[in-house]
Design a protein around this motif. Structure first.
Motif, PDB file in Angstrom:
ATOM      1  N   PHE A 259      -3.554  -1.873   3.837  1.00 30.72           N
ATOM      2  CA  PHE A 259      -4.407  -2.808   3.484  1.00 30.72           C
ATOM      3  C   PHE A 259      -5.782  -2.311   3.493  1.00 30.72           C
ATOM      4  N   LEU A 260      -6.352  -1.747   4.390  1.00 34.66           N
ATOM      5  CA  LEU A 260      -7.774  -1.171   4.187  1.00 34.66           C
ATOM      6  C   LEU A 260      -8.038  -0.112   3.242  1.00 34.66           C
ATOM      7  N   GLU A 261      -7.051   0.806   2.912  1.00 31.33           N
ATOM      8  CA  GLU A 261      -6.967   2.057   2.061  1.00 31.33           C
ATOM      9  C   GLU A 261      -7.147   1.358   0.472  1.00 31.33           C
ATOM     10  N   GLU A 262      -6.301   0.462   0.341  1.00 30.11           N
ATOM     11  CA  GLU A 262      -5.852   0.050  -0.950  1.00 30.11           C
ATOM     12  C   GLU A 262      -7.052  -0.893  -1.204  1.00 30.11           C
ATOM     13  N   ASN A 263      -7.518  -1.871  -0.503  1.00 29.60           N
ATOM     14  CA  ASN A 263      -8.440  -2.720  -0.949  1.00 29.60           C
ATOM     15  C   ASN A 263      -9.897  -2.477  -0.696  1.00 29.60           C
ATOM     16  N   MET A 264     -10.221  -1.552   0.221  1.00 28.80           N
ATOM     17  CA  MET A 264     -11.599  -1.303   0.506  1.00 28.80           C
ATOM     18  C   MET A 264     -11.994   0.213   0.434  1.00 28.80           C
ATOM     19  N   THR A 265     -11.307   1.060   0.721  1.00 27.87           N
ATOM     20  CA  THR A 265     -11.869   2.492   0.862  1.00 27.87           C
ATOM     21  C   THR A 265     -11.556   3.415  -0.416  1.00 27.87           C
ATOM     22  N   GLY A 267      -9.053   5.062  -0.851  1.00 25.07           N
ATOM     23  CA  GLY A 267      -8.607   6.384  -0.366  1.00 25.07           C
ATOM     24  C   GLY A 267      -8.193   6.568   1.124  1.00 25.07           C
ATOM     25  N   SER A 268      -7.686   7.747   1.523  1.00 22.13           N
ATOM     26  CA  SER A 268      -7.194   7.804   2.635  1.00 22.13           C
ATOM     27  C   SER A 268      -8.039   8.654   3.704  1.00 22.13           C
ATOM     28  N   PHE A 279     -12.663  15.105  10.570  1.00 24.63           N
ATOM     29  CA  PHE A 279     -12.085  13.974   9.688  1.00 24.63           C
ATOM     30  C   PHE A 279     -12.509  14.363   8.126  1.00 24.63           C
ATOM     31  N   LYS A 280     -11.552  14.014   7.177  1.00 22.63           N
ATOM     32  CA  LYS A 280     -11.954  14.257   5.885  1.00 22.63           C
ATOM     33  C   LYS A 280     -11.456  12.848   5.098  1.00 22.63           C
ATOM     34  N   TYR A 281     -12.113  12.698   4.073  1.00 20.85           N
ATOM     35  CA  TYR A 281     -11.792  11.408   3.179  1.00 20.85           C
ATOM     36  C   TYR A 281     -11.198  12.136   2.121  1.00 20.85           C
ATOM     37  N   ALA A 282      -9.992  11.420   1.373  1.00 15.27           N
ATOM     38  CA  ALA A 282      -9.324  11.953   0.243  1.00 15.27           C
ATOM     39  C   ALA A 282      -9.286  10.666  -0.904  1.00 15.27           C
ATOM     40  N   GLN A 310      -4.528   4.959  12.119  1.00 16.00           N
ATOM     41  CA  GLN A 310      -3.691   5.932  11.792  1.00 16.00           C
ATOM     42  C   GLN A 310      -3.285   6.698  13.101  1.00 16.00           C
ATOM     43  N   ALA A 311      -4.106   6.828  14.143  1.00 17.73           N
ATOM     44  CA  ALA A 311      -3.980   7.625  15.088  1.00 17.73           C
ATOM     45  C   ALA A 311      -2.883   6.808  16.224  1.00 17.73           C
ATOM     46  N   GLY A 312      -2.565   5.514  15.883  1.00 12.49           N
ATOM     47  CA  GLY A 312      -1.317   4.783  16.627  1.00 12.49           C
ATOM     48  C   GLY A 312      -2.018   4.380  18.008  1.00 12.49           C
ATOM     49  N   ILE A 313      -3.389   4.498  18.002  1.00 14.33           N
ATOM     50  CA  ILE A 313      -3.827   3.980  19.710  1.00 14.33           C
ATOM     51  C   ILE A 313      -3.484   2.795  20.142  1.00 14.33           C
ATOM     52  N   ASN A 314      -2.795   2.646  21.173  1.00  7.74           N
ATOM     53  CA  ASN A 314      -2.413   1.373  21.780  1.00  7.74           C
ATOM     54  C   ASN A 314      -3.456   0.609  22.475  1.00  7.74           C
TER      55      ASN A 314
END
Length: 444
Positions: A259-265, A267-268, A279-282, A310-314
Motif C-alpha cells: 500500500f505504501l509503495e503503490e500509493n505513496m513512494t 517505488g520500493s 538502504f536503496k530506493y528503487a 519489509q524486515a518483518g519485525i515483530n
C-alpha cells in the motif's frame, strides 16, 4: 487489546496533571511544546521498560505480600482472576512504579526529570483471564483467555515471585508489549514497542555516523552505548535500524508495505546487510537503485515505515510522531489511511500530529463505518473493510498551553455525531479566516 487502563501523571514538565486512557488508536494533538512527546515517551517507556520495575528477589512490601497470599490460595486450581485480585496486582505495580520513577524517567530521557505521582488507573478487562495449572514446564499466556503455569508439588518463594510478576505483566501489557520472558533469537526483537520519532529524515541520512557514535560493536553484534545525549526512543530507533534486513514479513505486513509503495513512494526499498545495513530506493519507473541521500524528503520520511514492514519485525505497538512531516495533503490522507489499516491489522498505533487532514480522514472513516449508504460509498471512493474505524477503538487528547505558557492542560476529546471536534485547529482556522475576510474588505 483485552485490557484497558489509564496512565495518571502529576507534575511532569508543563503538565500539572493528566489521565491518558490507552486505545488501539491513540492521538495526541495540540500546541507545540506542550508535552505531547513527553507523554507519548512515558507511555512507550512503560511498555518498553516496565519489566525492569519488578524485583529480582522476594519483596517485603505489603502490596506484594497481598499478591503472594492470593496466589497461594489458588495454587493448582483453575480460577478466574477477578476484579479484586486485579486490584492487588495493579496496586503492586503502582508501588513499584513510584518507588523507581526517578530511575525510570532518567533511563527514558537520559536527563534528570522531576515528577509527581505516576500510576495505572481505571483498569478493565473485556474478558477476565483464567488462571490454570497444567502438567508441563512452560508459562503460557493467551490474551482474553488464560495464564497457564506448570503444576508443582511444592512452590518456593522464588516460584511465587516469578508467577506473580508474570500475572501482573500480562494483566497490564499482555498483547501490547513484549512477553515478560523474551527468548533472544539472534538479537531479533520479539514484540517490543516501536517508536518512530520526529526528524526521521535526518536519522535516515546520517544513521551510519550516528550508529558509529552511539552504538558499540562487539564481535559483529551491535548494542546501545550507555553514553550519548539522546533519549531512549531515539537510541532504540537507531538500534531498530540495525535490525532492518530483507526478511519475509507477515501477510498483513506485506499488504501494508505494498500500500505504501503503490500509493505513496512510487517505488520500493532494498536492504543490503553488512555490519550496518545500507538502504536503496528503487523508483518504479527507473531501473536504478538510488541511495537515500539523493531522494526526496517524502522518500526518506517513509523509508523507516516501509523498511520496518519489509524486515518483518515483530511489534505489537508503534508510536509515530508527526506522520504528516514532509507530506503533501494528498499524501497526508494516504498516511492516515495507512494508520487505520495498520491498527486494523492488530497493532496498537499511537500518534502525535498537527495535521487536520489526518484527523479529518479519521472522522470520515468513523462516519463511513455507520453510514446508511456505506457499501455504495466504499465502492465509489475505493475503500475496503480494512479502512473502516469503530469509535471505541480510538481515543484523542488535546494538549493546550495556558495563557502564560507555563503549564499544559490535557483534555480528552469525545467523538460526536460527525467525529471529533478539534478546538485548537478550529480556533487557528477561524483566526486565519478572519484575516482573509478583513484583507478582502480592505481591497474593496
Amino acid at each position: 487489546m483485552n485490557q484497558e487502563w489509564s496512565l495518571h501523571v502529576e507534575r511532569i514538565g508543563k503538565i500539572q496533571e493528566a489521565d491518558i486512557h490507552i486505545a488501539p488508536l491513540l492521538f495526541f494533538i495540540g500546541d507545540n511544546n506542550s508535552g505531547k512527546s513527553y507523554m507519548m515517551t512515558i507511555l512507550w517507556g512503560l511498555l518498553f521498560l516496565g519489566k525492569k520495575l519488578f524485583p529480582e528477589r522476594e519483596s517485603d512490601s505489603r502490596a506484594y505480600k497481598r499478591c503472594e497470599f492470593w496466589l497461594r490460595q489458588q495454587l493448582n486450581q483453575e480460577v478466574v482472576i477477578d476484579d479484586k485480585a486485579i486490584t492487588l496486582y495493579i496496586d503492586w505495580f503502582n508501588e513499584l512504579l513510584n518507588q523507581k520513577r526517578k530511575e525510570f524517567l532518567l533511563h527514558l530521557f537520559n536527563y534528570k526529570i522531576e515528577s509527581g505521582r505516576m500510576e495505572i488507573r481505571d483498569y478493565k478487562q473485556k474478558k477476565h483471564l483464567k488462571l490454570i495449572f497444567t502438567n508441563g514446564s512452560r508459562y503460557k499466556f493467551l490474551s482474553g483467555r488464560y495464564i497457564k503455569f506448570p503444576r508443582l508439588n511444592h512452590y518456593e518463594k522464588d516460584d511465587l515471585l516469578r508467577m506473580n510478576t508474570y500475572i501482573c505483566w500480562n494483566l497490564l501489557m499482555g498483547n501490547i508489549a513484549a512477553p515478560l520472558y523474551t527468548p533472544v533469537l539472534r538479537g531479533r526483537r520479539n514484540g517490543e514497542p516501536v517508536y518512530l520519532p520526529t526528524s526521521r529524515t535526518g536519522f535516515m541520512l546520517t544513521y551510519h555516523q550516528l550508529l558509529e557514535q552511539s552504538l558499540q560493536f562487539n564481535f559483529g553484534r551491535v548494542s546501545i552505548s550507555s553514553q550519548g545525549k539522546l533519549t531512549l526512543p531515539y537510541l532504540d530507533f537507531l538500534q531498530l535500524i540495525t535490525k532492518f534486513e530483507t526478511r519475509r514479513g507477515s501477510k498483513s505486513g506485506n499488504t501494508l508495505q505494498c500500500f505504501l509503495e503503490e500509493n505513496m513512494t512510487d517505488g520500493s526499498f532494498k536492504i543490503e546487510k553488512t555490519i550496518l545495513p545500507d538502504f536503496k530506493y528503487a523508483p518504479s519507473d527507473v531501473q536504478v537503485d538510488m541511495p537515500l541521500h539523493v531522494t526526496s524528503s517524502v522518500i526518506t520520511e517513509l523509508a523507516p515505515i516501509s523498511l520496518l514492514l519489509q524486515a518483518g519485525i515483530n511489534f505489537k505497538t508503534i508510536v509515530i510522531e508527526e506522520p504528516e512531516a514532509h507530506l503533501h495533503p494528498a499524501l497526508q490522507q494516504k498516511i492516515a489511511q495507512f494508520i487505520v489499516r495498520l491498527m486494523n491489522s492488530g497493532k496498537c498505533v499511537w500518534i502525535t500530529t498537527h495535521s487536520d487532514t489526518i484527523l479529518q480522514h479519521i472522522n470520515n472513516m468513523l462516519k463511513l463505518t455507520n453510514h446508511k449508504n456505506k457499501e455504495n460509498l466504499m465502492e465509489r471512493f475505493k475503500y475496503t473493510k480494512d479502512d473502516l474505524l469503530q469509535s471505541n477503538k480510538v481515543k484523542m487528547y488535546q494538549f493546550s498551553k495556558s495563557d502564560d505558557l507555563k503549564s499544559t492542560k490535557v483534555q480528552e476529546l469525545s467523538a460526536q455525531k460527525y467525529g471529533f471536534v478539534i478546538p485548537s485547529f478550529n480556533n487557528a482556522l477561524e483566526k486565519i479566516l478572519d484575516e482573509v475576510y478583513a484583507f478582502q474588505e480592505d481591497e474593496e
